[in-house]
Design a protein around this motif. Structure first.
Motif, PDB file in Angstrom:
ATOM      1  N   ARG C 154      81.564 -39.384  23.963  1.00  0.00           N
ATOM      2  CA  ARG C 154      80.847 -39.736  22.730  1.00  0.00           C
ATOM      3  C   ARG C 154      81.606 -40.848  22.025  1.00  0.00           C
ATOM      4  O   ARG C 154      82.819 -40.767  21.870  1.00  0.00           O
ATOM      5  N   LEU C 200      68.492 -39.346  18.315  1.00  0.00           N
ATOM      6  CA  LEU C 200      68.839 -38.457  17.210  1.00  0.00           C
ATOM      7  C   LEU C 200      69.792 -39.119  16.228  1.00  0.00           C
ATOM      8  O   LEU C 200      69.955 -38.674  15.104  1.00  0.00           O
ATOM      9  N   VAL C 201      70.419 -40.211  16.659  1.00  0.00           N
ATOM     10  CA  VAL C 201      71.426 -40.864  15.815  1.00  0.00           C
ATOM     11  C   VAL C 201      70.785 -41.923  14.919  1.00  0.00           C
ATOM     12  O   VAL C 201      70.997 -41.941  13.713  1.00  0.00           O
ATOM     13  N   THR C 213      71.406 -40.168  22.673  1.00  0.00           N
ATOM     14  CA  THR C 213      71.929 -38.838  22.977  1.00  0.00           C
ATOM     15  C   THR C 213      71.371 -38.429  24.321  1.00  0.00           C
ATOM     16  O   THR C 213      70.178 -38.635  24.563  1.00  0.00           O
ATOM     17  N   ASN C 230      76.383 -37.240  26.355  1.00  0.00           N
ATOM     18  CA  ASN C 230      76.698 -38.479  25.630  1.00  0.00           C
ATOM     19  C   ASN C 230      76.115 -38.477  24.238  1.00  0.00           C
ATOM     20  O   ASN C 230      75.024 -37.955  24.022  1.00  0.00           O
ATOM     21  N   SER C 231      76.845 -39.105  23.347  1.00  0.00           N
ATOM     22  CA  SER C 231      76.263 -39.444  22.046  1.00  0.00           C
ATOM     23  C   SER C 231      76.833 -40.786  21.628  1.00  0.00           C
ATOM     24  O   SER C 231      77.992 -41.091  21.912  1.00  0.00           O
ATOM     25  N   GLN C 233      77.290 -41.484  18.564  1.00  0.00           N
ATOM     26  CA  GLN C 233      77.984 -41.347  17.287  1.00  0.00           C
ATOM     27  C   GLN C 233      78.585 -39.963  17.068  1.00  0.00           C
ATOM     28  O   GLN C 233      77.888 -39.010  16.701  1.00  0.00           O
ATOM     29  N   ALA C 234      79.888 -39.879  17.262  1.00  0.00           N
ATOM     30  CA  ALA C 234      80.638 -38.659  16.913  1.00  0.00           C
ATOM     31  C   ALA C 234      81.429 -38.991  15.650  1.00  0.00           C
ATOM     32  O   ALA C 234      82.308 -39.855  15.675  1.00  0.00           O
ATOM     33  N   MET C 235      81.118 -38.316  14.565  1.00  0.00           N
ATOM     34  CA  MET C 235      81.693 -38.672  13.266  1.00  0.00           C
ATOM     35  C   MET C 235      83.213 -38.498  13.220  1.00  0.00           C
ATOM     36  O   MET C 235      83.880 -39.034  12.338  1.00  0.00           O
ATOM     37  N   TYR C 236      83.746 -37.726  14.139  1.00  0.00           N
ATOM     38  CA  TYR C 236      85.177 -37.422  14.130  1.00  0.00           C
ATOM     39  C   TYR C 236      85.970 -38.321  15.074  1.00  0.00           C
ATOM     40  O   TYR C 236      87.173 -38.116  15.254  1.00  0.00           O
ATOM     41  N   ASP C 239      85.246 -39.077  21.589  1.00  0.00           N
ATOM     42  CA  ASP C 239      85.349 -37.755  22.209  1.00  0.00           C
ATOM     43  C   ASP C 239      85.268 -37.936  23.723  1.00  0.00           C
ATOM     44  O   ASP C 239      84.222 -38.275  24.262  1.00  0.00           O
ATOM     45  N   ASP C 272      94.587 -34.120  11.941  1.00  0.00           N
ATOM     46  CA  ASP C 272      93.881 -35.399  11.960  1.00  0.00           C
ATOM     47  C   ASP C 272      92.924 -35.480  13.151  1.00  0.00           C
ATOM     48  O   ASP C 272      93.098 -34.797  14.156  1.00  0.00           O
ATOM     49  N   ASN C 273      91.944 -36.348  13.021  1.00  0.00           N
ATOM     50  CA  ASN C 273      90.971 -36.560  14.088  1.00  0.00           C
ATOM     51  C   ASN C 273      91.604 -37.188  15.335  1.00  0.00           C
ATOM     52  O   ASN C 273      92.696 -37.754  15.253  1.00  0.00           O
ATOM     53  N   PRO C 274      90.902 -37.101  16.469  1.00  0.00           N
ATOM     54  CA  PRO C 274      91.380 -37.762  17.699  1.00  0.00           C
ATOM     55  C   PRO C 274      91.521 -39.266  17.498  1.00  0.00           C
ATOM     56  O   PRO C 274      91.002 -39.832  16.530  1.00  0.00           O
TER      57      PRO C 274
END
Lengths: 339, 339, 339, 339
Positions: C154, C200-201, C213, C230-231, C233-236, C239, C272-274
């Motif tokens: 993602r 969806l994004v 997605t 797959n996406s 957009q992963a907000m974090y 991924d 913290d995020n990745p």
């Protein structure tokens, strides 16, 4: 100044490491390197583009083009070189410890101050992204007032008998990094030290009047308590973890691993050991440490790890040695009085 | 004997907890419970099927059908009850500490021995599946000879001022569990203690002559070193972790969490706090502890936590108190001599 | 040959990235770089010591001293440049995808083969230490025969509308890396693809005839099953996780994080995020990728990611596109027949 | 009603499990249990205090004191027993699946509805604290709108050939729990299913016309996508993880482990495998499931897992079976039309 001209004194393991990092810094030129065995390092030096190799560090200090020196020679030579370098007006990056002797360290720092040159002590771990993040979190007040600081610091393999003999003892050789880390994470000075030590890894440490295992308790000026546990031999690799516990919470960091692969089979869940030793674990930190020093020179800023930081860690190490010898808590003030 | 008949003395929090666990043990019948405020607990007791509630624990001791008693009353009553119970031939499960006084604890254990009844001290944490696994791993030699044992033990909330006053101090009230854990994990006795303590959570502890934060160093008979860090207040919940480091490796256990859900959003990665306090964290351990005691009675085995285990932990606690007061390491032998 | 002379074609984000990595490779000299906007990159290029900047990549191909080219221009230019480069006898490192058209990719690879030059496809993720370790573990048989391969991939942010329009669609632009990873981890070819996709994004993807997605199922030649999710957009953050499950066990890797600091407070446990995106996550992988290519040239070895690897991933991407359009599983053989 | 009187129909593994959980529920009395082999379970039943054992479940249905029945007999008997129980006015807890036949399941649920009795389907996993927390987080909007739901569900050991034959196939026997989990976590219905299946564990599955490995893609009514991966044999134990990815973030849960002990030695870092199978992993969930049912009866509430939940999961299972057989995505509407 848009490019810093540097001379490196001492081309042992750490001198070479700094040289190899500095050569990728586009704001740096390594003009010269000196080593007692100049010939032995000449090929390596020219291979990475260092202009001159000499067996006399005086050549470096006398070179008017050189702005700063990295002192990476053996500890017993640090103070005389610092004195000369300061008088020559060179900025100084000095490996830890500054010296084995508090009085000498103090004298060196006074000369540095009088000369108005910049001075950075080589506490590379302050530049590790994990420990930096812990300090940021502590300073941002996220865990409140620090109450207890815990540092686990274990080497994968003990050094050789030859090294142990001249190391100054575990506290000044190895734990000194942890003493600095304790001050760095809490932002406070240490006032008292108590040590429980033992020889559990190898009798050679006892023969050299040293220990290989220790738990060290620290009292900080602000009332917090610290505890460091050391071992000269962790069979699974370099163990470098910290924790700061405070009035509002706790922050921890774990070891770094070469990869995150986790294998689950009939026998259980397995992953590879942590990064093996300081060269792997602190690879980035060593680069950041020199970048930060170069930054200070280019922008005329205070160094992030100054001479007093070196001195304080040495004071704690001496107090630790005394505590172990006398089986009682020792105040840093006591050590300072002795000088 | 295929069913053990039990009387419980004291229906406070811990007495009720044991009762509620024991009633699901098909090999147990809780015949009676005593409490100074018998009326206040009568409804609860009948609700879980306890036959008789009395305000006189003598009723329990005089009941010839009762095989064993659980002593869950306030600490100052433990020794007199132990003496009477032993003389009445009842097997004894006694909450920790056995007493606040080493001489009294010793006397009680001698009477127990003379009476030939079984005795188990209420160190519930030995039955936690995490700590049990650590001990198994250590005993199987997987980490070699233990060199350093580390115990983190922090409560989520400090007790009330009233409780603090009669608690006997943090070491005998709270750290006593950690002292026992140190012996349990290493399989060795402690010989010397050094404490660095502070009042950082609440001045009420200072008013009661107590501390709320401490780092405690232990020297073991086999040369290993232990370190315990305590706080009376961890804002994130009950913090109960251990680590044993040895010649071949290291074993650690982490806190237990109510769930493993991990949420990643723009703000970072989040998970819920650890289980809040001992009732949640040691729920299973409390059950296993009483199961083990019942097992010993039914199969005439040694209890897994005997009177000496209670005594040793008390000796360490007293040495810790003295170390804190006098600012020096204190040997357990010194405490024993004083008795 | 002890030093490779390289020309880089295209000085966009990825061309610059390769240039900045290659300049620290002591076995490489970057002789020239070409870009349509040569002037705009001239300063950057001279700053990192590249000798020549041109707006005509023909200058590079005609330079007899240049051993190898990095093709980093827009996808639609890859094939003509490959054809010319091969005919000029230059070894080729080509960014993914080789082209948007299977017939063209095949033609290019045939010309490469006929010319006898080396060819490496830019699948950088194969050089990530985590994924490499997974492959090693699989190849060592530690998890037995692979049964199910799972890839989560993602991006942190969707690309711009302009980029989406010319991207060739998510499968050939983004998922192509995952298709290659699936082959790399299992060591087998894919035979059939089924896609469930959605917007969806951001509706912009629908406007461009694309999805943002998707869950993609793969059937491998050896009977194993793969699944990619797959996406755009992963907000974090980025991924990138994989898992291979087999007859004897399972191996997983997690995301990489900038640090391991974990903060526990009243509100819960936080980290913290990745690492945010591919530049951070695959920094080392990009370096290793070019090192490997240089190695092959210096020691006349096969490249670790060849033209067929590029082709296979494109075939899967085309099958995926068709599967999504027609709502049915599509065999790769069907795509090959169409060409 | 302050105590629920229960009869249990079927004293196999799951019937016994419910009985042993219910007997610790102070709001429940288990009046009777029926089993074809009544004699074989008589001792066990009396040992846990069940008043009556019969080989005729009609005895239970005819007992006017009994409020509710747990239907734990073999699947093919569920529907006739439901019909009778509903007509007898008994509330019903029924194990999954309700039946192997959609028409029969629908008929049973209509009769239940007409009779006005409560009905709960035995989807125990909804009561796992991990999955409950995921649902709470999703429902609280913390991860935004769900885009992709991922469920990993692997058994430690395949069932016996005898069981496989009568199991109804993997989708209705095992995956049915995952189908329900997909609906539970997202709060939406499934509309379409696509299956990629294989026989990789044991040829016995092929002989029984079944598969042992599958990746199943789901399309939800709200546009989200789901993916389930199943295996009948994970050598490291029960693998039960979920992930919900959405517009604002992602939530994951990991497996549960019997302890958190982590051992680091020269050979790497090791921990024990996850909890072995459903009895260990879902021990608490089974208790909570029956507590919830009892709650509904005592307080006249809706059951948390109703008949439609059972039906929907069956519809997905049938669609999955058809998808596998025909190699194409299958809509649930198609299955409903066939009935």
């Amino acid at each position: 100044m848009d490019k810093v001209k540097i001379g490196i004194i001492g081309a042992g393991r750490i001198g070479k490491l700094h040289a190899e990092n500095l050569r990728f810094n586009t704001r740096v030129e390594i003009k010269s390197i000196s080593d007692l065995y100049a010939q032995a390092v000449a090929e390596w030096a020219s291979g990475i583009g260092i202009g001159r190799v000499t067996d006399d560090y005086g050549d470096i200090l006398r070179d008017p083009e050189i702005d700063a020196v990295f002192i990476c020679s053996s500890t017993n030579t640090h103070v005389p070189i610092i004195l000369e370098a300061a008088k020559s007006g060179k900025h100084i990056f000095c490996e830890k410890p500054i010296s084995f002797d508090i009085a000498q360290t103090k004298q060196a720092l006074e000369v540095v101050k009088a000369a108005g040159v910049k001075f950075q002590t080589g506490f590379n771990r302050r530049f590790d992204p994990n420990f930096k993040r812990v300090r940021e979190i502590v300073q941002a007040g996220k865990i409140g007032d620090p109450h207890v600081v815990k540092i686990t610091s274990r080497d994968p393999d003990p050094p050789s008998r030859e090294y142990i003999k001249v190391s100054g003892g575990m506290f000044i050789d190895m734990t000194i990094h942890d003493f600095d880390m304790a001050r760095y994470l809490t932002g406070t000075d240490v006032e008292e030290v108590y040590v429980t030590g033992a020889v559990l890894v190898d009798p050679v440490f006892a023969e050299c009047g040293d220990v290989d295992t220790a738990v060290i308790t620290l009292k900080f000026a602000n009332g917090a308590i610290g505890v460091i546990d050391n071992s000269r031999q962790a069979m699974y690799g370099y163990d470098q973890r910290v924790e700061v516990f405070g009035s509002k919470g706790c922050v921890t960091v774990q070891n770094e691993f070469p990869n995150s692969a986790e294998v689950s089979t009939k026998e259980g869940v397995y992953r590879d050991n942590p990064k093996h030793f300081f060269l792997e674990r602190y690879r980035e930190a060593y680069i950041e440490e020199t970048n930060a020093f170069v930054d200070c020179l280019l922008h005329d800023k205070e160094t992030p790890v100054d001479g007093n930081d070196g001195l304080q860690a040495e004071l704690i190490a001496h107090a630790a040695k005394k505590s172990l010898a006398e089986g009682r808590p020792v105040k840093l003030a006591e050590i300072e009085l002795e000088v």
